[in-house]
Design an enzyme around this catalytic site. Structure first.
Site, PDB file in Angstrom:
ATOM      1  N   GLY A 199      25.318  -7.378  -5.874  1.00 33.04           N
ATOM      2  CA  GLY A 199      25.429  -8.678  -5.215  1.00 33.04           C
ATOM      3  C   GLY A 199      24.183  -9.540  -5.354  1.00 33.04           C
ATOM      4  O   GLY A 199      23.668  -9.759  -6.458  1.00 33.04           O
ATOM      5  N   TYR A 200      23.673  -9.993  -4.209  1.00 31.26           N
ATOM      6  CA  TYR A 200      22.537 -10.923  -4.204  1.00 31.26           C
ATOM      7  C   TYR A 200      21.179 -10.212  -4.170  1.00 31.26           C
ATOM      8  O   TYR A 200      20.150 -10.856  -3.967  1.00 31.26           O
ATOM      9  CB  TYR A 200      22.654 -11.857  -2.983  1.00 31.26           C
ATOM     10  CG  TYR A 200      23.957 -12.641  -2.946  1.00 31.26           C
ATOM     11  CD1 TYR A 200      24.118 -13.791  -3.716  1.00 31.26           C
ATOM     12  CD2 TYR A 200      25.034 -12.220  -2.164  1.00 31.26           C
ATOM     13  CE1 TYR A 200      25.312 -14.503  -3.699  1.00 31.26           C
ATOM     14  CE2 TYR A 200      26.229 -12.928  -2.133  1.00 31.26           C
ATOM     15  CZ  TYR A 200      26.362 -14.055  -2.901  1.00 31.26           C
ATOM     16  OH  TYR A 200      27.542 -14.757  -2.887  1.00 31.26           O
ATOM     17  N   ASP A 201      21.165  -8.901  -4.361  1.00 32.87           N
ATOM     18  CA  ASP A 201      19.903  -8.149  -4.287  1.00 32.87           C
ATOM     19  C   ASP A 201      18.784  -8.703  -5.182  1.00 32.87           C
ATOM     20  O   ASP A 201      17.625  -8.731  -4.756  1.00 32.87           O
ATOM     21  CB  ASP A 201      20.132  -6.665  -4.621  1.00 32.87           C
ATOM     22  CG  ASP A 201      20.715  -5.898  -3.449  1.00 32.87           C
ATOM     23  OD1 ASP A 201      20.651  -6.418  -2.312  1.00 32.87           O
ATOM     24  OD2 ASP A 201      21.227  -4.794  -3.662  1.00 32.87           O
TER      25      ASP A 201
ATOM     26  N   LYS B 251      28.937  -0.854  -2.200  1.00 35.94           N
ATOM     27  CA  LYS B 251      28.839  -0.408  -0.807  1.00 35.94           C
ATOM     28  C   LYS B 251      29.109   1.091  -0.703  1.00 35.94           C
ATOM     29  O   LYS B 251      28.420   1.812   0.015  1.00 35.94           O
ATOM     30  CB  LYS B 251      29.877  -1.138   0.045  1.00 35.94           C
ATOM     31  CG  LYS B 251      29.563  -2.580   0.318  1.00 35.94           C
ATOM     32  CD  LYS B 251      30.637  -3.119   1.229  1.00 35.94           C
ATOM     33  CE  LYS B 251      30.437  -4.566   1.547  1.00 35.94           C
ATOM     34  NZ  LYS B 251      31.526  -5.071   2.408  1.00 35.94           N
TER      35      LYS B 251
ATOM     36  N   HIS C  17      20.138  -3.734   5.889  1.00 36.73           N
ATOM     37  CA  HIS C  17      21.087  -4.038   6.963  1.00 36.73           C
ATOM     38  C   HIS C  17      22.160  -2.948   7.058  1.00 36.73           C
ATOM     39  O   HIS C  17      22.464  -2.449   8.127  1.00 36.73           O
ATOM     40  CB  HIS C  17      21.714  -5.406   6.687  1.00 36.73           C
ATOM     41  CG  HIS C  17      22.266  -5.571   5.289  1.00 36.73           C
ATOM     42  ND1 HIS C  17      21.567  -5.207   4.160  1.00 36.73           N
ATOM     43  CD2 HIS C  17      23.473  -6.004   4.839  1.00 36.73           C
ATOM     44  CE1 HIS C  17      22.292  -5.434   3.094  1.00 36.73           C
ATOM     45  NE2 HIS C  17      23.454  -5.909   3.465  1.00 36.73           N
ATOM     46  N   ARG C  18      22.699  -2.581   5.885  1.00 31.88           N
ATOM     47  CA  ARG C  18      23.773  -1.575   5.891  1.00 31.88           C
ATOM     48  C   ARG C  18      23.223  -0.202   6.253  1.00 31.88           C
ATOM     49  O   ARG C  18      23.836   0.542   7.020  1.00 31.88           O
ATOM     50  CB  ARG C  18      24.462  -1.532   4.514  1.00 31.88           C
ATOM     51  CG  ARG C  18      25.771  -0.750   4.518  1.00 31.88           C
ATOM     52  CD  ARG C  18      26.587  -0.987   3.259  1.00 31.88           C
ATOM     53  NE  ARG C  18      26.911  -2.387   3.095  1.00 31.88           N
ATOM     54  CZ  ARG C  18      26.249  -3.228   2.302  1.00 31.88           C
ATOM     55  NH1 ARG C  18      25.259  -2.800   1.558  1.00 31.88           N
ATOM     56  NH2 ARG C  18      26.579  -4.494   2.238  1.00 31.88           N
TER      57      ARG C  18
ATOM     58  N   ASP D 230      31.450  -5.357   7.316  1.00 37.08           N
ATOM     59  CA  ASP D 230      31.464  -6.715   6.795  1.00 37.08           C
ATOM     60  C   ASP D 230      30.020  -7.170   6.786  1.00 37.08           C
ATOM     61  O   ASP D 230      29.272  -6.928   7.740  1.00 37.08           O
ATOM     62  CB  ASP D 230      32.329  -7.648   7.642  1.00 37.08           C
ATOM     63  CG  ASP D 230      32.658  -8.909   6.847  1.00 37.08           C
ATOM     64  OD1 ASP D 230      33.213  -8.787   5.732  1.00 37.08           O
ATOM     65  OD2 ASP D 230      32.353 -10.014   7.317  1.00 37.08           O
ATOM     66  N   SER D 231      29.630  -7.776   5.684  1.00 37.53           N
ATOM     67  CA  SER D 231      28.221  -8.100   5.527  1.00 37.53           C
ATOM     68  C   SER D 231      28.086  -9.400   4.758  1.00 37.53           C
ATOM     69  O   SER D 231      29.048  -9.902   4.191  1.00 37.53           O
ATOM     70  CB  SER D 231      27.524  -6.961   4.782  1.00 37.53           C
ATOM     71  OG  SER D 231      28.228  -6.663   3.595  1.00 37.53           O
TER      72      SER D 231
ATOM     73  N   ASN E 281      34.584  -2.143  -2.710  1.00 39.59           N
ATOM     74  CA  ASN E 281      33.309  -2.536  -3.310  1.00 39.59           C
ATOM     75  C   ASN E 281      32.521  -1.269  -3.665  1.00 39.59           C
ATOM     76  O   ASN E 281      32.009  -0.580  -2.788  1.00 39.59           O
ATOM     77  CB  ASN E 281      32.540  -3.398  -2.289  1.00 39.59           C
ATOM     78  CG  ASN E 281      31.206  -3.889  -2.815  1.00 39.59           C
ATOM     79  OD1 ASN E 281      30.586  -3.242  -3.648  1.00 39.59           O
ATOM     80  ND2 ASN E 281      30.758  -5.020  -2.310  1.00 39.59           N
TER      81      ASN E 281
HETATM   82  P1  IMP Z   1      32.262  -8.218   2.352  1.00 44.95           P
HETATM   83  O1  IMP Z   1      31.490  -7.477   3.412  1.00 44.95           O
HETATM   84  O2  IMP Z   1      33.211  -7.346   1.611  1.00 44.95           O
HETATM   85  O3  IMP Z   1      32.848  -9.495   2.850  1.00 44.95           O
HETATM   86  O4  IMP Z   1      31.220  -8.612   1.227  1.00 44.95           O
HETATM   87  C1  IMP Z   1      29.956  -9.032   1.570  1.00 44.95           C
HETATM   88  C2  IMP Z   1      29.274  -9.682   0.388  1.00 44.95           C
HETATM   89  O5  IMP Z   1      27.947  -9.979   0.816  1.00 44.95           O
HETATM   90  C3  IMP Z   1      29.110  -8.776  -0.828  1.00 44.95           C
HETATM   91  O6  IMP Z   1      30.155  -8.886  -1.727  1.00 44.95           O
HETATM   92  C4  IMP Z   1      27.826  -9.341  -1.419  1.00 44.95           C
HETATM   93  O7  IMP Z   1      28.113 -10.540  -2.068  1.00 44.95           O
HETATM   94  C5  IMP Z   1      27.027  -9.686  -0.180  1.00 44.95           C
HETATM   95  N1  IMP Z   1      26.230  -8.530   0.236  1.00 44.95           N
HETATM   96  C6  IMP Z   1      26.422  -7.749   1.337  1.00 44.95           C
HETATM   97  N2  IMP Z   1      25.514  -6.763   1.382  1.00 44.95           N
HETATM   98  C7  IMP Z   1      24.751  -6.910   0.288  1.00 44.95           C
HETATM   99  C8  IMP Z   1      23.649  -6.160  -0.227  1.00 44.95           C
HETATM  100  O8  IMP Z   1      23.207  -5.133   0.312  1.00 44.95           O
HETATM  101  N3  IMP Z   1      23.112  -6.642  -1.355  1.00 44.95           N
HETATM  102  C9  IMP Z   1      23.561  -7.746  -1.994  1.00 44.95           C
HETATM  103  N4  IMP Z   1      24.603  -8.443  -1.595  1.00 44.95           N
HETATM  104  C10 IMP Z   1      25.195  -8.043  -0.440  1.00 44.95           C
END
Ligand code: IMP
Length: 208
Positions: free
Chosen positions: A162-164, A16, A189-190, A78-79, A13
């Protein structure tokens, strides 16, 4: 000793990677990607918790690297976004919500439609991040971060990913997509999980 190690970020990603890499660099830690090694690997995320999935990503990537003769400390996160009015969804399945290839503006619109009749005080939501680092000797560090906000009434801003654009952060009266990368990292969060991880790596902190 940990500060002299090379860290590898297990993610495909780019959003990230853009957030995490500068924070490591700033702390004097070297963070590389699979792409830097000319490698590509998609780890699984089969679990129902952020911790399970972050650990799985880090371990599978570490094993893959070992097979290719590399030994790094592997970092994986993972988020996801938990929306109270949707019983915590999309949560741990945020990346797959409506299908991995569905553009995020469509996913954001779909969430706005689901919440069309939900009042501000019930639009509470949070981003959660669990970060895992697995060292070549098999030892593991884990940190977590969370940011509380609410789902906006429209998409605002074109930063972040993403959903920002629909995550409204009341203290700044803006969505995360309206913040600069640095502003988002300070509160996200990250960003929190990474700062804690850097602290543990540099032995400045002793807990998560
Ligand atoms: P994963 O951690 O690869 O499973 O992906 C987590 C998903 O959560 C991302 O692809 C986004 O859809 C969403 N997400 C996680 N962190 C953020 C962020 O900081 N902003 C917006 N969307 C997020």
């Amino acid at each position: 000793m940990n500060s002299e190690m090379t860290y590898l970020l297990a993610t495909n990603n780019p959003g990230k990677a853009k957030e995490i890499a500068p924070m490591f660099e700033k702390a004097g830690l070297l963070l590389i990607s699979l792409a830097d090694l000319g490698l590509k690997f998609e780890a699984g995320e089969d679990g129902d918790t952020f911790l399970h999935n972050a650990t799985q990503k880090a371990r599978e990537t570490a094993d893959f690297l070992k097979e290719h003769g590399h030994s790094y400390a592997v970092l994986a996160d993972d988020s996801g976004l938990e929306i109270d009015a949707l019983e915590g969804k999309p949560g741990v399945h945020s990346a797959l919500f409506m299908g991995r290839d569905t553009p995020y503006h469509e996913r954001c619109q779909a969430i706005l439609e689901k919440l069309a009749h939900v009042h501000d005080e019930w639009r509470l939501a949070r981003f959660i991040c669990t970060l895992v680092c697995i060292f070549p000797d098999g030892s593991q560090l884990t940190t977590k971060g969370a940011i509380e906000g609410r789902i906006a009434w429209d998409l605002f801003g074109d930063g972040g990913f993403g959903y920002d654009p629909i995550f409204y952060y009341p203290p700044y009266e803006k969505t995360l997509a309206e913040l600069s990368k640095e502003e988002k990292n300070q509160i996200s969060h990250r960003g929190q999980a990474i700062q804690k991880m850097i602290g543990l790596i540099l032995n400045e902190n002793s807990g998560t």
